[in-house]
Design a protein around this motif. Structure first.
Motif, PDB file in Angstrom:
ATOM      1  N   GLU A 231      31.533  42.497  29.107  1.00 49.96           N
ATOM      2  CA  GLU A 231      31.797  43.606  28.192  1.00 49.96           C
ATOM      3  C   GLU A 231      33.245  43.669  27.722  1.00 49.96           C
ATOM      4  N   ASP A 232      34.102  42.801  28.257  1.00 52.22           N
ATOM      5  CA  ASP A 232      35.472  42.699  27.749  1.00 52.22           C
ATOM      6  C   ASP A 232      35.551  41.781  26.532  1.00 52.22           C
TER       7      ASP A 232
ATOM      8  N   ASP B 209      39.885  53.779  30.608  1.00 54.36           N
ATOM      9  CA  ASP B 209      39.207  53.831  31.905  1.00 54.36           C
ATOM     10  C   ASP B 209      38.469  52.534  32.199  1.00 54.36           C
ATOM     11  N   SER B 210      37.957  51.892  31.168  1.00 49.95           N
ATOM     12  CA  SER B 210      37.150  50.693  31.355  1.00 49.95           C
ATOM     13  C   SER B 210      37.956  49.497  31.857  1.00 49.95           C
TER      14      SER B 210
ATOM     15  N   LYS C  28      34.992  40.829  32.557  1.00 51.54           N
ATOM     16  CA  LYS C  28      33.560  41.079  32.507  1.00 51.54           C
ATOM     17  C   LYS C  28      33.034  40.720  31.110  1.00 51.54           C
TER      18      LYS C  28
END
Length: 121
Positions: free
Chosen positions: A89-90, A62-63, A87
């Protein structure tokens, strides 16, 4: 010796794109499900994306849904992960994986060594 070798990682800014490649050697994976997993610092390894064989159905966490695209070129024995709108967070080490014959790609049997992706301003 079976090998999965990733390439294409690097340091990018938020919003940038990268394309990871995974070249297989030692045998063909043209009839295997293939996938990508990642591991961020201090976190467990997590599923990112997979592509099944023979139907080519794709799966995404989902992310990354809507930003990442998995594809394969069986003639080149290569799998790709196009990553857009990256991002922070990747940020993680990205691993290429191969499942069994005629599979979804969701249950890896083979793993690559990984390539680092860092997203930072």
């Amino acid at each position: 010796q079976v090998q999965l070798v990733e390439s294409g990682g690097g340091l990018v800014h938020p919003g940038d794109s990268l394309r990871l490649s995974c070249a297989a050697s030692g045998r063909t994976f043209s009839r295997n499900g293939m996938g990508w997993f990642r591991q961020a610092p201090g976190k467990e390894r997590e599923f990112v994306s997979a592509i099944s064989w023979p139907d080519g159905i794709t799966h995404y966490a989902d992310s990354v849904k809507g930003r990442f695209t998995i594809s394969r070129d069986n003639a080149k024995n290569t799998v790709y992960l196009q990553m857009n709108s990256l991002k922070p967070e990747d940020t993680a080490v990205y691993y290429c994986t191969a499942d069994n014959y005629w599979s979804t790609g969701l249950s890896p049997v083979y793993w690559g060594q990984g390539t680092q992706v860092t997203v930072s301003s």
